[in-house]
Design a protein around this motif. Structure first.
Motif, PDB file in Angstrom:
ATOM      1  N   LYS A  33       0.840  -1.197   0.000  1.00  0.00           N
ATOM      2  CA  LYS A  33       0.000   0.000   0.000  1.00  0.00           C
ATOM      3  C   LYS A  33       0.870   1.241   0.000  1.00  0.00           C
ATOM      4  CE  LYS A  33      -0.636  -0.161   5.012  1.00  0.00           C
ATOM      5  NZ  LYS A  33      -1.603  -0.101   6.089  1.00  0.00           N
ATOM      6  N   CYS A  34       0.371   2.312  -0.627  1.00  0.00           N
ATOM      7  CA  CYS A  34       1.096   3.578  -0.638  1.00  0.00           C
ATOM      8  C   CYS A  34       0.313   4.643   0.123  1.00  0.00           C
ATOM      9  CB  CYS A  34       1.417   4.013  -2.069  1.00  0.00           C
ATOM     10  SG  CYS A  34       0.027   4.083  -3.173  1.00  0.00           S
ATOM     11  N   GLU A  35      -0.774   4.256   0.749  1.00  0.00           N
ATOM     12  CA  GLU A  35      -1.555   5.129   1.638  1.00  0.00           C
ATOM     13  C   GLU A  35      -1.739   4.387   2.955  1.00  0.00           C
ATOM     14  OE1 GLU A  35      -5.286   5.921  -0.261  1.00  0.00           O
ATOM     15  OE2 GLU A  35      -4.373   6.871  -1.994  1.00  0.00           O
ATOM     16  N   CYS A  36      -1.972   5.099   4.031  1.00  0.00           N
ATOM     17  CA  CYS A  36      -2.148   4.458   5.340  1.00  0.00           C
ATOM     18  C   CYS A  36      -3.334   3.495   5.351  1.00  0.00           C
ATOM     19  CB  CYS A  36      -2.321   5.515   6.429  1.00  0.00           C
ATOM     20  SG  CYS A  36      -0.824   6.459   6.752  1.00  0.00           S
ATOM     21  N   SER A  37      -4.454   3.928   4.817  1.00  0.00           N
ATOM     22  CA  SER A  37      -5.662   3.108   4.768  1.00  0.00           C
ATOM     23  C   SER A  37      -6.267   3.188   3.365  1.00  0.00           C
ATOM     24  CB  SER A  37      -6.686   3.595   5.807  1.00  0.00           C
ATOM     25  OG  SER A  37      -6.157   3.506   7.101  1.00  0.00           O
ATOM     26  N   PRO A  38      -5.716   2.438   2.405  1.00  0.00           N
ATOM     27  CA  PRO A  38      -6.195   2.561   1.029  1.00  0.00           C
ATOM     28  C   PRO A  38      -7.668   2.177   0.891  1.00  0.00           C
ATOM     29  CG  PRO A  38      -4.632   0.744   1.219  1.00  0.00           C
ATOM     30  CD  PRO A  38      -4.667   1.438   2.530  1.00  0.00           C
ATOM     31  N   LYS A  39      -8.391   2.977   0.133  1.00  0.00           N
ATOM     32  CA  LYS A  39      -9.810   2.720  -0.122  1.00  0.00           C
ATOM     33  C   LYS A  39     -10.055   2.456  -1.608  1.00  0.00           C
ATOM     34  CE  LYS A  39     -11.383   4.014   4.062  1.00  0.00           C
ATOM     35  NZ  LYS A  39     -10.455   3.360   4.961  1.00  0.00           N
ATOM     36  N   THR A  40      -9.029   2.687  -2.446  1.00  0.00           N
ATOM     37  CA  THR A  40      -9.140   2.460  -3.881  1.00  0.00           C
ATOM     38  C   THR A  40      -7.881   1.731  -4.359  1.00  0.00           C
ATOM     39  OG1 THR A  40      -8.037   4.516  -4.482  1.00  0.00           O
ATOM     40  CG2 THR A  40     -10.433   4.616  -4.179  1.00  0.00           C
ATOM     41  N   LYS A  41      -7.919   1.186  -5.576  1.00  0.00           N
ATOM     42  CA  LYS A  41      -6.745   0.483  -6.106  1.00  0.00           C
ATOM     43  C   LYS A  41      -5.561   1.417  -6.304  1.00  0.00           C
ATOM     44  CE  LYS A  41      -8.309   0.740 -10.903  1.00  0.00           C
ATOM     45  NZ  LYS A  41      -8.735  -0.046 -12.055  1.00  0.00           N
ATOM     46  N   GLU A  42      -5.824   2.721  -6.483  1.00  0.00           N
ATOM     47  CA  GLU A  42      -4.739   3.687  -6.622  1.00  0.00           C
ATOM     48  C   GLU A  42      -3.915   3.815  -5.344  1.00  0.00           C
ATOM     49  OE1 GLU A  42      -7.620   4.279  -9.767  1.00  0.00           O
ATOM     50  OE2 GLU A  42      -7.929   4.327  -7.614  1.00  0.00           O
ATOM     51  N   GLY A  43      -4.437   3.353  -4.225  1.00  0.00           N
ATOM     52  CA  GLY A  43      -3.723   3.403  -2.954  1.00  0.00           C
ATOM     53  C   GLY A  43      -2.802   2.213  -2.742  1.00  0.00           C
ATOM     54  N   THR A  44      -2.658   1.347  -3.779  1.00  0.00           N
ATOM     55  CA  THR A  44      -1.806   0.188  -3.690  1.00  0.00           C
ATOM     56  C   THR A  44      -0.785   0.179  -4.825  1.00  0.00           C
ATOM     57  OG1 THR A  44      -3.282  -1.200  -5.005  1.00  0.00           O
ATOM     58  CG2 THR A  44      -3.666  -1.164  -2.623  1.00  0.00           C
ATOM     59  N   ASP A  45       0.280  -0.579  -4.644  1.00  0.00           N
ATOM     60  CA  ASP A  45       1.341  -0.699  -5.645  1.00  0.00           C
ATOM     61  C   ASP A  45       1.848  -2.135  -5.718  1.00  0.00           C
ATOM     62  OD1 ASP A  45       1.730   1.992  -6.528  1.00  0.00           O
ATOM     63  OD2 ASP A  45       2.770   2.439  -4.652  1.00  0.00           O
ATOM     64  N   CYS A  46       2.343  -2.518  -6.895  1.00  0.00           N
ATOM     65  CA  CYS A  46       3.023  -3.792  -7.040  1.00  0.00           C
ATOM     66  C   CYS A  46       4.445  -3.604  -6.561  1.00  0.00           C
ATOM     67  CB  CYS A  46       3.012  -4.257  -8.496  1.00  0.00           C
ATOM     68  SG  CYS A  46       3.924  -5.790  -8.748  1.00  0.00           S
ATOM     69  N   GLU A  47       4.807  -4.232  -5.456  1.00  0.00           N
ATOM     70  CA  GLU A  47       6.147  -4.101  -4.902  1.00  0.00           C
ATOM     71  C   GLU A  47       7.141  -5.041  -5.573  1.00  0.00           C
ATOM     72  OE1 GLU A  47       5.650  -4.508  -0.662  1.00  0.00           O
ATOM     73  OE2 GLU A  47       4.924  -2.455  -0.494  1.00  0.00           O
ATOM     74  N   SER A  48       6.682  -5.842  -6.541  1.00  0.00           N
ATOM     75  CA  SER A  48       7.568  -6.737  -7.288  1.00  0.00           C
ATOM     76  C   SER A  48       8.136  -6.055  -8.527  1.00  0.00           C
ATOM     77  CB  SER A  48       6.799  -7.996  -7.704  1.00  0.00           C
ATOM     78  OG  SER A  48       6.306  -8.674  -6.581  1.00  0.00           O
ATOM     79  N   PHE A  49       7.742  -4.815  -8.787  1.00  0.00           N
ATOM     80  CA  PHE A  49       8.207  -4.089  -9.968  1.00  0.00           C
ATOM     81  C   PHE A  49       9.710  -3.873  -9.942  1.00  0.00           C
ATOM     82  CE2 PHE A  49       9.555  -0.116 -11.895  1.00  0.00           C
ATOM     83  CZ  PHE A  49       9.112  -0.269 -13.198  1.00  0.00           C
ATOM     84  N   ASP A  50      10.345  -4.156 -11.067  1.00  0.00           N
ATOM     85  CA  ASP A  50      11.759  -3.836 -11.277  1.00  0.00           C
ATOM     86  C   ASP A  50      11.838  -3.194 -12.652  1.00  0.00           C
ATOM     87  OD1 ASP A  50      13.049  -4.835  -8.948  1.00  0.00           O
ATOM     88  OD2 ASP A  50      12.927  -6.864  -9.741  1.00  0.00           O
ATOM     89  N   ALA A  51      12.489  -2.049 -12.765  1.00  0.00           N
ATOM     90  CA  ALA A  51      12.616  -1.374 -14.055  1.00  0.00           C
ATOM     91  C   ALA A  51      13.490  -2.199 -14.996  1.00  0.00           C
ATOM     92  CB  ALA A  51      13.221   0.010 -13.864  1.00  0.00           C
ATOM     93  N   LYS A  52      13.160  -2.118 -16.270  1.00  0.00           N
ATOM     94  CA  LYS A  52      13.963  -2.827 -17.273  1.00  0.00           C
ATOM     95  C   LYS A  52      15.347  -2.246 -17.346  1.00  0.00           C
ATOM     96  CE  LYS A  52      10.620  -4.633 -20.483  1.00  0.00           C
ATOM     97  NZ  LYS A  52      10.107  -4.606 -21.835  1.00  0.00           N
TER      98      LYS A  52
END
Length: 52
Positions: A33-52
Motif C-alpha cells: 500500500k502507498c496510503e495508510c488506509s487505502p480505499k481504492t486500487k490507486e492506494g496500492t502498488d506492485c512491490e515486485s516491480f523492477d525497471a527494465k
C-alpha cells in the motif's frame, strides 16, 4: 522466463513483463500500500516491480 497466465500485467517497463503477451513472468507478486488506509486500487502498488 515463461509467462504466468495467472498474473496479468500491462506494465511494459517492468523487467518481469512477458513481452508480447500481457502477463508477468514471476511465480508470485507482492502488493503493498502507498496510503495508510487505502480505499481504492490507486492506494496500492506492485512491490515486485523492477525497471527494465
Amino acid at each position: 522466463m515463461e509467462a504466468n497466465n495467472s498474473i496479468g500485467c500491462s506494465v511494459h517497463d517492468c523487467k518481469h513483463h512477458a513481452g508480447e503477451v500481457e502477463y508477468c513472468t514471476l511465480n508470485s507478486i507482492r502488493v503493498g500500500k502507498c496510503e495508510c488506509s487505502p480505499k481504492t486500487k490507486e492506494g496500492t502498488d506492485c512491490e515486485s516491480f523492477d525497471a527494465k
